[in-house]
Design a protein around this motif. Structure first.
Motif, mmCIF file in Angstrom:
data_model
loop_
_atom_site.group_PDB
_atom_site.id
_atom_site.type_symbol
_atom_site.label_atom_id
_atom_site.label_comp_id
_atom_site.label_asym_id
_atom_site.label_seq_id
_atom_site.Cartn_x
_atom_site.Cartn_y
_atom_site.Cartn_z
ATOM 1 N N TRP A 139 0.855 -1.569 0.150
ATOM 2 C CA TRP A 139 -0.056 0.061 -0.031
ATOM 3 C C TRP A 139 0.866 1.149 -0.271
ATOM 4 N N ARG A 140 1.880 1.527 0.264
ATOM 5 C CA ARG A 140 3.060 1.882 0.869
ATOM 6 C C ARG A 140 3.475 2.663 -0.312
ATOM 7 N N ASP A 141 3.968 1.379 -0.468
ATOM 8 C CA ASP A 141 5.463 2.161 -2.123
ATOM 9 C C ASP A 141 4.550 1.746 -3.038
ATOM 10 N N TYR A 142 3.381 0.891 -3.451
ATOM 11 C CA TYR A 142 2.618 0.520 -4.980
ATOM 12 C C TYR A 142 1.028 1.903 -4.623
ATOM 13 N N GLY A 143 0.679 1.361 -4.030
ATOM 14 C CA GLY A 143 -0.456 2.358 -3.685
ATOM 15 C C GLY A 143 -1.494 1.538 -3.596
ATOM 16 N N PRO A 144 -3.492 1.856 -3.802
ATOM 17 C CA PRO A 144 -3.594 0.846 -3.028
ATOM 18 C C PRO A 144 -5.088 0.050 -4.026
ATOM 19 N N THR A 145 -3.910 0.652 -5.912
ATOM 20 C CA THR A 145 -4.393 0.073 -7.124
ATOM 21 C C THR A 145 -3.877 -1.445 -7.273
ATOM 22 N N ASN A 146 -2.786 -1.096 -6.703
ATOM 23 C CA ASN A 146 -2.210 -3.325 -6.728
ATOM 24 C C ASN A 146 -3.142 -3.617 -6.276
ATOM 25 N N PHE A 147 -3.584 -3.707 -5.749
ATOM 26 C CA PHE A 147 -4.353 -4.631 -5.277
ATOM 27 C C PHE A 147 -5.349 -5.276 -6.202
ATOM 28 N N LEU A 148 -5.265 -4.308 -7.275
ATOM 29 C CA LEU A 148 -6.639 -5.393 -8.839
ATOM 30 C C LEU A 148 -5.633 -5.489 -9.345
ATOM 31 N N ALA A 193 10.915 -7.489 -14.980
ATOM 32 C CA ALA A 193 12.098 -6.651 -15.036
ATOM 33 C C ALA A 193 11.751 -5.617 -13.486
ATOM 34 N N TYR A 194 10.504 -5.329 -13.027
ATOM 35 C CA TYR A 194 10.598 -4.656 -11.954
ATOM 36 C C TYR A 194 11.267 -5.319 -10.491
ATOM 37 N N MET A 195 11.532 -7.034 -10.493
ATOM 38 C CA MET A 195 12.095 -7.497 -10.081
ATOM 39 C C MET A 195 13.766 -6.878 -9.389
ATOM 40 N N PHE A 196 14.119 -6.610 -10.502
ATOM 41 C CA PHE A 196 15.688 -6.400 -10.441
ATOM 42 C C PHE A 196 16.199 -4.642 -10.982
ATOM 43 N N ASP A 197 14.971 -4.191 -10.180
ATOM 44 C CA ASP A 197 14.764 -2.303 -11.109
ATOM 45 C C ASP A 197 15.820 -1.926 -9.625
ATOM 46 N N GLN A 198 16.701 -1.751 -9.127
ATOM 47 C CA GLN A 198 17.354 -0.928 -8.642
ATOM 48 C C GLN A 198 16.685 -0.099 -7.734
ATOM 49 N N GLU A 199 15.794 1.261 -7.851
ATOM 50 C CA GLU A 199 14.761 1.982 -7.563
ATOM 51 C C GLU A 199 13.667 1.631 -6.647
ATOM 52 N N LEU A 200 13.719 -0.036 -6.704
ATOM 53 C CA LEU A 200 12.215 -0.186 -5.861
ATOM 54 C C LEU A 200 12.631 -0.726 -4.889
ATOM 55 N N PRO A 201 12.386 -0.553 -3.315
ATOM 56 C CA PRO A 201 12.603 -0.900 -2.426
ATOM 57 C C PRO A 201 12.883 -2.843 -2.444
ATOM 58 N N LEU A 202 13.715 -2.506 -1.811
ATOM 59 C CA LEU A 202 14.628 -4.216 -1.912
ATOM 60 C C LEU A 202 13.916 -4.923 -1.273
ATOM 61 N N PHE A 203 13.497 -4.724 0.037
ATOM 62 C CA PHE A 203 12.446 -5.376 0.203
ATOM 63 C C PHE A 203 11.009 -5.422 -0.019
ATOM 64 N N THR A 204 10.440 -4.702 -0.595
ATOM 65 C CA THR A 204 9.053 -4.770 -1.237
ATOM 66 C C THR A 204 9.393 -5.408 -2.683
ATOM 67 N N PRO A 243 0.340 1.907 -19.397
ATOM 68 C CA PRO A 243 1.976 2.087 -19.373
ATOM 69 C C PRO A 243 1.933 3.747 -20.321
ATOM 70 N N PRO A 244 3.385 4.569 -20.261
ATOM 71 C CA PRO A 244 4.071 3.950 -19.207
ATOM 72 C C PRO A 244 4.128 4.487 -17.693
ATOM 73 N N ALA A 245 5.018 4.144 -16.066
ATOM 74 C CA ALA A 245 4.880 4.428 -14.929
ATOM 75 C C ALA A 245 5.673 5.488 -15.069
ATOM 76 N N PRO A 246 5.237 6.462 -14.291
ATOM 77 C CA PRO A 246 5.846 7.998 -14.587
ATOM 78 C C PRO A 246 7.168 8.211 -14.225
ATOM 79 N N ALA A 247 8.102 8.247 -14.459
ATOM 80 C CA ALA A 247 9.347 8.684 -13.949
ATOM 81 C C ALA A 247 9.663 9.050 -12.527
ATOM 82 N N ASP A 248 9.304 10.506 -12.166
ATOM 83 C CA ASP A 248 9.211 10.172 -10.714
ATOM 84 C C ASP A 248 8.180 9.371 -10.027
ATOM 85 N N ASN A 249 7.907 7.615 -10.366
ATOM 86 C CA ASN A 249 7.152 7.304 -10.088
ATOM 87 C C ASN A 249 7.556 4.892 -10.058
ATOM 88 N N PRO A 250 8.464 5.219 -10.403
ATOM 89 C CA PRO A 250 8.255 3.779 -11.362
ATOM 90 C C PRO A 250 7.683 2.635 -10.963
#
Length: 212
Positions: A28-37, A91-102, A151-158
């Motif tokens: 919810w914090r890192d992706y937002g509520p729409t991720n649960f769709l 690819a997002y699983m290897f994206d260093q911009e996203l938190p490792l724990f997430t 798509p695509p996701a905005p650069a400031d919120n990948p």
């Protein structure tokens, strides 16, 4: 007919519940509520209901929805680990911009299909599940088409969820352009039941014990 299979063990319920209790606020914090769709996130929550209720219709419906797509996810992730992704969907699983724990939590995409197979093998497959998952998935797709961004996701919120459940195309770099958007969406509504949901239901009905 009554369900003659044993109820899920507390040793399955407790760690699974703990995992979901950690994942939901982090996502919810890192992706937002729409991720649960996403189908996979919905399946994660439905499986929790199955574990605590003992009713395998929820886990069976989840299996119908995600076994085939998540098998592709698993293959793409393993390919990505050696630099040979199949589709790029992980690819997002290897994206260093996203938190490792997430990203670590997102490994549930790998083990959840295997867990669902275990559940329907151990506790039975509910043959009514197709009539739960099909309309639920249709409703989710319609909701995603109207409220989720393309798509695509905005650069400031990948990590922002875009193209949820592929309602705008098969990639997250840009919307598909080989069909009008509505025509593609209607094709998706028809193709998923025809090539994913019903074949999975047919297979599970034949190889798994019956819960109902």
């Amino acid at each position: 007919m009554p369900n003659s299979h044993p109820a899920p063990s507390l040793w399955l319920k407790l760690p699974y519940t703990f995992f979901v209790a950690v994942l939901v606020p982090v996502y919810w914090r890192d992706y937002g509520p729409t991720n649960f769709l996403y189908f996979c996130d919905v399946a994660l929550l439905l499986t929790l209901i199955s574990l605590w209720s003992g009713n395998m219709i929820w886990a069976s419906a989840s299996a119908i929805g995600i076994l085939l797509p998540q098998t592709l996810w698993m293959a793409d992730f393993l390919g990505g680990m050696i630099g040979l992704p199949i589709t790029g969907m992980t690819a997002y699983m290897f994206d260093q911009e996203l938190p490792l724990f997430t990203r670590f939590l997102s490994l549930f995409h790998f083990w959840l299909p295997l867990f669902l197979l275990y559940l329907v093998w151990r506790h039975g497959y509910d043959r009514r599940a197709i009539w739960l998952w099909w309309p639920l998935a249709t409703g989710l797709l319609i909701l995603c088409y109207f409220i989720a961004p393309p798509p695509p996701a905005p650069a400031d919120n990948p990590g922002l969820p875009v193209n949820i459940n592929y309602v705008y195309g098969l990639g997250d770099d840009a919307p598909q352009d080989w069909l009008p958007p509505l025509a593609y969406f209607l094709l998706l509504l028809a193709a998923l039941p025809l090539f994913v949901f019903w074949p999975t239901h047919w297979l599970l009905k034949r190889i798994m014990p019956r819960s109902f």
